[in-house]
Design a protein around this motif. Structure first.
Motif, PDB file in Angstrom:
ATOM      1  N   VAL A  71      19.494 -17.687  24.059  1.00  0.00           N
ATOM      2  CA  VAL A  71      18.428 -18.781  23.875  1.00  0.00           C
ATOM      3  C   VAL A  71      17.355 -18.304  22.930  1.00  0.00           C
ATOM      4  O   VAL A  71      16.946 -19.183  21.937  1.00  0.00           O
ATOM      5  N   THR A  72      16.549 -17.075  23.184  1.00  0.00           N
ATOM      6  CA  THR A  72      15.671 -16.778  22.451  1.00  0.00           C
ATOM      7  C   THR A  72      15.927 -16.705  20.893  1.00  0.00           C
ATOM      8  O   THR A  72      15.439 -17.097  19.834  1.00  0.00           O
ATOM      9  N   LEU A  73      17.313 -16.109  20.719  1.00  0.00           N
ATOM     10  CA  LEU A  73      17.652 -15.788  19.486  1.00  0.00           C
ATOM     11  C   LEU A  73      18.396 -17.227  18.729  1.00  0.00           C
ATOM     12  O   LEU A  73      18.719 -17.191  17.524  1.00  0.00           O
ATOM     13  N   GLY A  74      18.334 -18.179  19.588  1.00  0.00           N
ATOM     14  CA  GLY A  74      19.412 -19.436  19.014  1.00  0.00           C
ATOM     15  C   GLY A  74      20.638 -18.982  18.679  1.00  0.00           C
ATOM     16  O   GLY A  74      21.336 -19.654  17.604  1.00  0.00           O
ATOM     17  N   LEU A  75      21.456 -18.304  19.581  1.00  0.00           N
ATOM     18  CA  LEU A  75      22.905 -17.575  19.267  1.00  0.00           C
ATOM     19  C   LEU A  75      23.598 -18.432  20.277  1.00  0.00           C
ATOM     20  O   LEU A  75      23.412 -18.161  21.687  1.00  0.00           O
ATOM     21  N   LEU A  76      24.811 -18.871  20.110  1.00  0.00           N
ATOM     22  CA  LEU A  76      25.666 -19.705  21.152  1.00  0.00           C
ATOM     23  C   LEU A  76      24.843 -20.507  21.865  1.00  0.00           C
ATOM     24  O   LEU A  76      25.056 -20.596  23.341  1.00  0.00           O
ATOM     25  N   ASN A  77      23.934 -21.488  21.321  1.00  0.00           N
ATOM     26  CA  ASN A  77      23.271 -22.456  22.032  1.00  0.00           C
ATOM     27  C   ASN A  77      23.483 -22.871  23.441  1.00  0.00           C
ATOM     28  O   ASN A  77      23.060 -22.978  24.200  1.00  0.00           O
ATOM     29  N   SER A 130      17.475 -20.043  13.621  1.00  0.00           N
ATOM     30  CA  SER A 130      18.163 -19.415  14.851  1.00  0.00           C
ATOM     31  C   SER A 130      19.510 -18.819  14.224  1.00  0.00           C
ATOM     32  O   SER A 130      19.724 -19.127  12.949  1.00  0.00           O
ATOM     33  N   LEU A 131      20.157 -18.013  15.073  1.00  0.00           N
ATOM     34  CA  LEU A 131      21.391 -17.237  14.608  1.00  0.00           C
ATOM     35  C   LEU A 131      22.513 -18.200  14.432  1.00  0.00           C
ATOM     36  O   LEU A 131      23.454 -18.229  13.606  1.00  0.00           O
ATOM     37  N   GLY A 136      26.298 -20.485  10.837  1.00  0.00           N
ATOM     38  CA  GLY A 136      27.170 -21.627  10.592  1.00  0.00           C
ATOM     39  C   GLY A 136      27.835 -22.179  11.862  1.00  0.00           C
ATOM     40  O   GLY A 136      28.879 -22.950  11.846  1.00  0.00           O
ATOM     41  N   LEU A 137      27.340 -21.701  13.085  1.00  0.00           N
ATOM     42  CA  LEU A 137      27.837 -22.430  14.254  1.00  0.00           C
ATOM     43  C   LEU A 137      27.077 -23.564  14.804  1.00  0.00           C
ATOM     44  O   LEU A 137      26.140 -23.665  14.433  1.00  0.00           O
ATOM     45  N   ASP A 138      28.047 -24.560  15.200  1.00  0.00           N
ATOM     46  CA  ASP A 138      27.235 -25.751  15.906  1.00  0.00           C
ATOM     47  C   ASP A 138      27.879 -25.943  17.079  1.00  0.00           C
ATOM     48  O   ASP A 138      28.747 -26.484  17.467  1.00  0.00           O
ATOM     49  N   LEU A 139      26.864 -25.492  18.049  1.00  0.00           N
ATOM     50  CA  LEU A 139      27.235 -25.777  19.556  1.00  0.00           C
ATOM     51  C   LEU A 139      26.087 -26.462  19.998  1.00  0.00           C
ATOM     52  O   LEU A 139      25.330 -26.142  21.049  1.00  0.00           O
ATOM     53  N   ALA A 140      25.641 -27.699  19.462  1.00  0.00           N
ATOM     54  CA  ALA A 140      24.810 -28.565  19.829  1.00  0.00           C
ATOM     55  C   ALA A 140      25.148 -29.842  19.673  1.00  0.00           C
ATOM     56  O   ALA A 140      26.279 -30.077  19.107  1.00  0.00           O
TER      57      ALA A 140
END
Length: 173
Positions: A71-77, A130-131, A136-140
């Motif tokens: 969450v802190t890094l904004g990775l795999l939100n 965010s990471l 280019g990840l769209d997990l939101a």
């Protein structure tokens, strides 16, 4: 400014603030379990009915640190938010159970708020800084909010079904 419009920069700032509030808080909880001694945490989990305590102490600490970092890094939100919901659901149904709503009485206020904010973060996303954005990840989005909520609750249910064995209290004579 039009009251109905929010700029992407404002949303990015809001997401960053949420991430920097939630993530480090959960990392600190996990590190506290480790620094305080996993054997003490294991005993506490055993007293809550989470058996075997030694395993749950390690799983909880690792999950808290891992989800907090994500969450802190904004990775795999969305997945990080799901872990938050799972952790808070287990806490609500074990340590905070039967103590009412307000945290000053040991109630569920805190864990409910953390879980709800994590779901909101899953919906709005981690933002531009965010990471997920960098990779280019769209997990939101709404779908990820549902996944975070339902997946977290189901993960907690699975853990509790397999491992929650509270001591039965004897009835007064």
């Amino acid at each position: 400014m039009d009251a109905t419009a929010i700029s992407s920069t404002e949303l990015d700032i809001a997401s960053l603030v949420l991430r920097l509030a939630l993530g480090p808080m959960l990392i600190a909880h996990g590190l506290n379990k480790v620094r305080g001694g996993l054997s003490g945490t294991a005993g506490w989990f055993e007293s809550l009915g989470l058996k075997p305590g030694w395993l749950h102490a390690r799983v909880a600490a690792a999950t808290e640190i891992g989800a907090g970092v994500l969450v802190t890094l904004g990775l795999l939100n969305g997945l990080g938010a799901m872990a938050f919901v799972g952790l808070m659901t287990v806490a609500a149904l074990t340590d905070h159970r039967g103590k009412g709503y307000f945290i000053f009485k040991g109630g569920n206020e805190y864990v409910i708020l953390v879980a709800i904010v994590a779901v909101a973060l899953a919906v709005v996303g981690p933002g531009r800084w965010s990471l997920d954005e960098a990779f280019g990840l769209d997990l939101a989005g709404v779908g990820w909010g549902v996944i975070a909520l339902v997946g977290g609750v189901l993960a907690a249910a699975g853990l509790l079904v397999t491992s929650y064995r509270p001591e039965k209290k004897e009835a007064a004579a």
